[in-house]
Every structure is written in structure tokens, then in C-alpha cells.
Write a protein that holds these residues in place. Structure first.
Motif, short mmCIF file in Angstrom:
data_model
loop_
_atom_site.label_atom_id
_atom_site.label_comp_id
_atom_site.label_asym_id
_atom_site.label_seq_id
_atom_site.Cartn_x
_atom_site.Cartn_y
_atom_site.Cartn_z
N UNK A 75 0.99 -1.20 -0.14
CA UNK A 75 -0.08 -0.03 0.04
C UNK A 75 0.80 1.17 -0.03
N UNK A 76 0.05 2.37 -0.38
CA UNK A 76 1.17 3.50 -0.42
C UNK A 76 1.58 4.09 1.00
N UNK A 77 0.75 3.77 1.97
CA UNK A 77 1.36 4.04 3.28
C UNK A 77 2.29 3.43 3.86
N UNK A 78 2.44 1.91 3.20
CA UNK A 78 3.67 1.08 3.72
C UNK A 78 4.71 1.41 2.86
N UNK A 79 4.73 1.97 1.67
CA UNK A 79 5.74 1.91 0.63
C UNK A 79 7.23 2.50 1.22
N UNK A 116 -2.70 1.39 -3.92
CA UNK A 116 -1.48 0.64 -3.56
C UNK A 116 -0.32 1.07 -4.58
#
Lengths: 171, 538
Positions: A75-79, A116
Motif C-alpha cells: 500500500x502507499x502508506x507502507x511503501x 497501492x
């Protein structure tokens, strides 16, 4: 001098030796993102037993690992966190993109999506891509074997794929 | 008092409320109430006093207006009331109800960030699931991410690095009296991408602030983009440990809204695969829970048993985890004689293995010391935060949708709902262990009664288009109540799908139960809650 040529040979041999050691004791990171993480756990557990290939020592700390198995959608928050984890791993390090999501976004891609990253290779370099949604544990085992092959023959391309069984007429 | 004569009391505290009584079997609502926003707090207080719990709260974009939908329900026997509040887009402010039901706190934050609504007097109005500094509201109709996603990710990475630099010099100046510990998002005992910000004083926890959204994949947005059939793959990937049950949730809401009849054989097959999936899910929980507590061996045992279930389910559906086995009006493939024989063999084997687990674990001193009287959730806390499933049942809340609703053909079979007394980690362990046995009982009875016949309804529904309206149906997932709130506008795509997932509500009570405990207890509590992170973030 003639000695230098011999030393060169000796040097590559040590590298090969080290690579052989590296290939046979891969320490993956305990790092499950989504559904693929369960298949990763299955492959480490009783039936499939990754320990047979020297890759069963899962470590939670990135500083003790040399292979990052990205198991699931990024996900973009996890990247940024994945980038941070990758940067914390000591070299030489390898990355396996497990499943469709980590390879290219998988089933979560649609025009105008906001959530994502379409493939972990946009953030970190990937050595092996394993297709499937999620891939079976056998596929992960195969991926590990291919990675070992790649580590052993660092400069030799391409990697040999397992041959397809011959198709008999009577079968 | 039943819901039917409850309507007069509603009109007392909200005089201008419009009250309707829709068909429960179709829509899943006993009452629907439409009120003005200034009456919602008083009405919620009324529901609170009448022992309801807040089941779900969701936003809907109605093009001209925003709507906030509240679902209230009762434990023991389903009595569901839907309350609607509409506000204009120019002034999207709704009074908060989080001071009455703490479970509303997260629901409201979620609605606020996805729609750009504002909840007046909300105690902590910051982003919950989306990245901290994002400014977009993705569930507003017509929203598309037009930006350069690669650049956005790069920006996020730079921002993260800048924050790290900003934080590091201040570390030395921090007071050591009480401090913050960051746990996750990459942490072995958070079971995925959960991040907890622990506020500590010495070794004791003062408070916990979970940070969600690291596993957000926009399932609700995808539901609006595809048609009804195209949402099937997502249902298998929300809670991937009990994908069959989530398949059933989606099948249930659409079938009931369209009045599709499911043949007897299909219903039996659904029950068998779902209960098998529930056992598989609980087995995985057992292994990882004990792994968190430091015991490695049970992990290997439970996975060996789980693989056998996975084999059975693969035999039926062709997949190992993320099943898409259900279809509207039945299941995709029939099961054969071999499946029945092997499942019977498995039940016999599993019963023996459960005895072994009990012998090894239930009286184990280490397990008792780690879990007994740790993380006590009282009955009242379970109601306030809307906890369901084994977590609530361990606290003595008698709420199982298989009995309360009742769902499908569960009424034809005998099974018990195990309840705990104290609501500590040990009770949650015993409740799940007992549930596995009850599931085995259910599978056995269903196999005995498995009728011959069609496994799909004939003729198969050609066009999936529920009538315009609002529907809510719930099923008992492996972790609690999985509800789907479906808004249909009569077209072939869902207008809005809100997924009320059990882990979201079960996690929201974490701060309440962990006060004064230590870090190792925290790990035990997290394990006993049995979280699946994409189920929280969706």
C-alpha cells in the motif's frame, strides 16, 4: 607478473565459495503483508518445510536478514517503510516479489486507483518474481531454488528453468 | 421490549423522525429512522440506554448530500435499527456520538477521511487509514487518482526520511518519565501491518494508539467500480483466513435483496466448507498465538492439521486460501463422494488431535501464567466498543449470528455457543478451542443430511440488479460479525458497499483493556484478539 593471473583465479574461487555459502543459508525476513504471508508461513511450516533448502530461519530484524520476501500488496502508506526496511538490510541482499500484487499490483489495479503501489519493483530492486494469487508454497520453494541458482552463478545468465516433462501420447 | 413498540419512544426523543418498518428478511432492518442531525446525539443516547450496541457507522455520497448511516443492534436476538442523517455538501458537519459509544470514534474518523465530512466535537479528528498528510477523499463519487503515483510514493519516502531526521535530535532531550514505544508496522506479533504507538511509564502501558492503513487496498472503492460479480475476488481477500465465510456474506446480502432461493444441497455444501474454514482459521490462530507466547512446537502441529483442511477445501473449490467458491444462488462446483469420505476421516482424526491439544496446552502452567487474568474485557466494554465473535463471547456476551439472526440452515442443526466468564485471554483461548469442536459437530451433521439435488439455483440469475434501496446482512465470520451495508440504485453496479468487519471493532477496545499492563501482556492480548490486518484496513 604471472602471479596476478593466479591470484585472479583464486579471487573468483573465493567469491564462488562465498556465494555457495550465501545461497545455502538464506535468512528471510519475517515480513508478511497480506494473503501471501499465510502461504509463506505454510511453506515454512510442517508440510513444505523451507528448512530443507536452508531458507527456514525467519528473522524479524532486517539487520539479520539477507532476503526480503515481499508477500502481498504494497500500500502507499507502507511503501516508505518497505524502503526503510530494505535500506536497513546488510548487503549482499536479495528481494523476492511473492504473488501478483508485489509483482505488478495484482487484482487491485484499476484506472485511477489511489491505495497501492503497482509492484514493489518501483521501490526496491527485485530478483525473483513469483506469479500467483496467492502462489502455492511449492511456487515459493521453486522461487527460493531459483534465487539460490542466481546467487551461485552470479555472472552467468540466463538461469536454467526446470525442464517440462515430456508429453507421452498414451498419457 | 421489542423493536416494534420501540418506535413510539423514538418519536418521543426525536419528534421529526420519519420511521419505516421494512421487510426484515429482505433488507435486514427491523426499523429505519431518518432524523435531523441535531437529534442524533439524543437518539443515540436512547439506544445506549436500551442496551443496543453500535454495529456500524458509514458514510454515503448521495451526489447532492452526504448521508451518515448508523446501525444499532442488540445482543442475543437480532433487532436491527438503521438511522440515517443527511447533511448538505456545503456544510457536512454531524455531531459526534463517540462520547456515547466509543466504537463510533474510529468509524467517524474513517467516514471523515473518506468523504471529507466533519464530526463536531470529535476527540481526535485525524486520519485513520489514509496516509497522515493526504488531502484527498477517495470515496466521493467521481474521485480518481489522476496524479503521478510514482512521484507520490517518492514524496512519501522523502517525507518519511525528513521525519526521521526531525525526530532523531530530540530523542536525547525526551523526558524518561513516560515515553512512547513504536511497535510495528513490521513486527512479528502484530500479525501483519499493524502499528501501535504505546505510551509507557516505566514498564507499564498508559495508553495505546493504533495506527491503521498500512494494509489499505480500497476494497470499498473497488466494489463501486465493478459490477456485483466482479466483487467476488475481493471478498476472498478481506479476511483471507476465513474467505469462505466472507464469500457467504456477499452472497447473503445480494441473494436476500433479490429474493434468490438457494437449493438445499448448496446450503449444506456452504455450511460444510464454511465451518471447515472456521476450523482452519482457528487452527492458524492457535499456532500463531502460542508462537507469540514463545511456544514453537504447537505452530508445527496446527499447520499440519490445517493443511489437511486446506486440501479438502482445495478439493471442493480448487484454491488454497483466497476462495471464490460461492456464487449467487449456490456454489460454483459440486462436491463428490471422495470429498465426503475424506471429510469424515478428517473429523475423526481432528477430534483425536483436539484432545492432544487440550492435554498439551489447556492445563499448561506457562500458558496459564501468561493468559489468566490478562486483558480482561468486561461485558459492558464489549458492548460499548461493538466487539463481536469469540472476543465478545469470552466475556459472556451471548451473541452468535448463527443463532441470533438465524442464518441459512443453521437452525436445523444442533450446536452450542461456548461462553466465557472472565473475558481474559485464557477465556478467549478456551472459547475458540470449544468452537472448533462445535464446528466439527456441525460439519458431521451436515454431511449426514447432505441431500441430493442441484448445487446452483435453476435458472441461474442472469442479471444481478437488486432493487434500489438499502440492505444490511451479517454473518458470523471467524472473528465476529461481518456485516455488509449495501446501497443499491437499481443499476448493475453497487452504489455503496460498507464492510463492517469484526477486527476493526475488536481492535478499537485495545486501549481500554491494556492500561496498566506490561509489554509481554500486550503481545498476549494482541494474539488473543486474533487480528487479520486487511480485515481492519480493507
Amino acid at each position: 607478473m604471472a602471479l596476478s593471473g593466479k591470484l585472479d583465479v583464486l579471487f573468483t574461487k573465493i567469491e564462488d565459495l562465498l556465494n555457495m555459502a550465501r545461497a545455502n543459508s538464506l535468512w528471510p525476513m519475517t515480513f508478511g503483508l497480506h494473503c501471501c504471508a499465510i502461504e509463506m508461513m505454510s511453506s515454512a511450516a510442517s508440510r513444505f518445510d523451507l528448512d530443507r533448502f536452508g531458507a527456514g530461519v525467519f528473522r524479524p530484524s532486517p539487520r539479520q536478514c539477507d532476503v526480503m520476501i515481499v508477500a502481498g500488496t504494497v500500500s502507499r502508506k507502507m511503501a516508505p517503510k518497505i524502503k526503510m526496511l530494505w535500506d536497513q538490510m546488510p548487503a549482499p541482499k536479495y528481494c523476492i516479489a511473492l504473488g501478483g500484487c508485489a509483482s505488478a499490483g495484482g487484482p487491485f489495479v484499476y484506472p485511477g486507483q489511489y491505495a497501492i503501489v503497482e509492484g514493489v519493483d518501483k521501490i526496491v530492486p527485485v530478483d525473483i518474481y513469483i506469479p500467483g494469487c496467492p502462489p502455492r508454497p511449492e511456487a515459493l520453494v521453486n522461487g527460493i531454488l531459483m534465487l539460490q541458482d542466481k546467487i551461485r552463478n552470479k555472472n552467468k545468465a540466463p538461469i536454467k528453468l526446470p525442464e517440462e516433462p515430456a508429453k507421452g501420447k498414451g498419457a | 421490549m421489542t423493536v416494534a413498540n420501540f418506535s413510539s419512544q423514538i418519536s418521543e426523543c426525536a419528534p421529526s423522525a420519519q420511521i419505516e418498518t421494512p421487510d426484515f428478511s429482505k433488507t435486514g432492518h427491523h426499523l429505519t429512522v431518518t432524523v435531523n442531525r441535531d437529534q442524533i446525539a439524543a437518539l443515540t443516547q436512547k439506544f445506549f440506554d436500551e442496551q443496543f450496541f453500535l454495529e456500524s457507522l458509514s458514510g454515503v455520497d448521495l451526489i447532492e448530500n452526504f448521508q451518515v448511516t448508523y446501525h444499532f443492534n442488540r445482543f442475543k436476538k437480532t433487532e436491527r435499527v438503521m438511522v440515517r442523517v443527511q447533511v448538505t455538501k456545503e456544510d457536512p458537519v454531524v455531531p459526534t456520538v463517540s462520547h456515547i459509544f466509543p466504537s463510533a470514534n474510529w468509524f467517524e474518523r474513517e467516514a471523515a477521511e473518506f468523504y471529507g465530512m466533519k464530526f463536531k466535537d470529535h476527540p481526535n479528528p485525524v486520519r485513520l487509514i489514509l496516509p497522515e498528510f493526504s488531502t484527498y477523499h477517495p470515496l466521493v463519487k467521481g474521485y480518481k487518482d489522476e496524479g503521478d503515483s510514482a512521484k507520490e510514493v517518492q514524496d512519501l519516502i522523502e517525507l518519511e526520511e525528513a521525519i526521521q531526521k526531525l525526530i532523531s535530535p530530540t530523542v536525547g532531550q525526551l523526558q524518561t518519565k513516560d515515553y512512547f514505544v513504536n511497535m510495528g508496522p513490521q513486527h512479528p506479533s502484530t500479525h501483519g501491518l499493524l502499528r501501535l504507538l504505546l505510551h509507557m511509564k516505566g514498564e507499564r502501558i498508559l495508553g495505546v494508539d493504533p495506527v491503521l492503513g498500512y494494509a489499505h487496498r480500497a476494497d470499498e472503492k473497488m466494489a463501486e467500480i465493478g459490477n456485483y460479480l466482479q466483487f467476488w475476488p475481493n471478498t476472498g481477500r478481506i479476511d483471507y483466513l476465513c474467505a469462505m465465510l466472507y464469500n457467504w456474506g456477499w452472497a447473503n446480502v445480494v441473494e436476500k435483496s433479490m429474493g434468490i432461493e438457494v437449493p438445499e444441497r448448496a446450503q449444506h455444501i456452504r455450511l460444510i466448507v464454511s465451518e471447515l474454514n472456521r476450523i482452519a482459521s482457528h487452527l492458524l490462530w492457535l499456532g500463531t498465538f502460542l508462537l507469540d507466547l514463545g511456544a514453537f512446537t504447537p505452530f508445527l502441529y496446527t499447520f499440519a492439521d490445517r493443511e489437511k483442511i486446506v486440501d479438502l477445501l482445495e478439493m471442493a473449490s480448487g484454491e488454497r486460501i483466497t476462495f471464490v467458491y460461492f456464487t449467487f444462488g449456490g456454489v460454483l462446483y459440486d462436491v463428490d463422494e471422495q470429498f465426503v469420505i475424506q471429510t469424515r476421516a478428517f473429523i475423526k482424526e481432528m477430534r483425536d488431535h483436539l484432545k492432544d491439544y487440550h492435554k498439551l496446552l489447556t492445563k499448561n502452567v506457562i500458558l496459564l501464567k501468561r493468559t489468566k487474568d490478562v486483558g480482561i474485557i468486561s461485558k459492558e466494554v464489549a458492548r460499548l466498543y461493538g466487539a463481536t465473535g469469540p472476543v465478545a463471547r469470552a466475556s459472556g456476551v451471548d451473541y452468535d449470528i448463527r443463532k441470533a439472526e438465524p442464518l441459512s440452515i443453521y437452525t436445523q442443526f444442533e450446536f452450542d455457543v461456548p461462553l466465557g466468564e472472565n473475558g481474559d485471554c485464557y477465556d478467549r483461548y478456551t472459547v475458540r478451542m470449544e468452537e472448533m469442536e462445535q464446528s466439527l459437530r456441525l460439519v458431521e451433521q451436515a454431511l449426514d443430511k447432505l441431500p441430493e439435488g442441484a448445487f446452483q439455483c435453476k435458472p441461474a440469475p442472469k442479471r444481478i440488479k437488486p432493487e434500489a434501496g438499502e440492505y444490511y446482512q451479517a454473518i458470523e465470520g471467524g472473528r465476529g460479525e461481518f456485516g455488509i451495508y449495501l446501497v443499491s440504485d437499481g443499476k448493475d453496479k453497487p452504489y455503496r458497499v460498507k464492510l463492517r468487519t469484526p477486527c476493526f471493532s475488536n481492535l478499537s477496545l485495545l486501549s481500554e483493556v491494556s492500561k496498566g499492563l506490561t509489554m509481554p501482556d500486550m503481545v498476549a492480548i494482541l494474539g488473543s484478539l486474533d487480528l487479520v490486518i486487511p480485515d481492519i484496513d480493507r
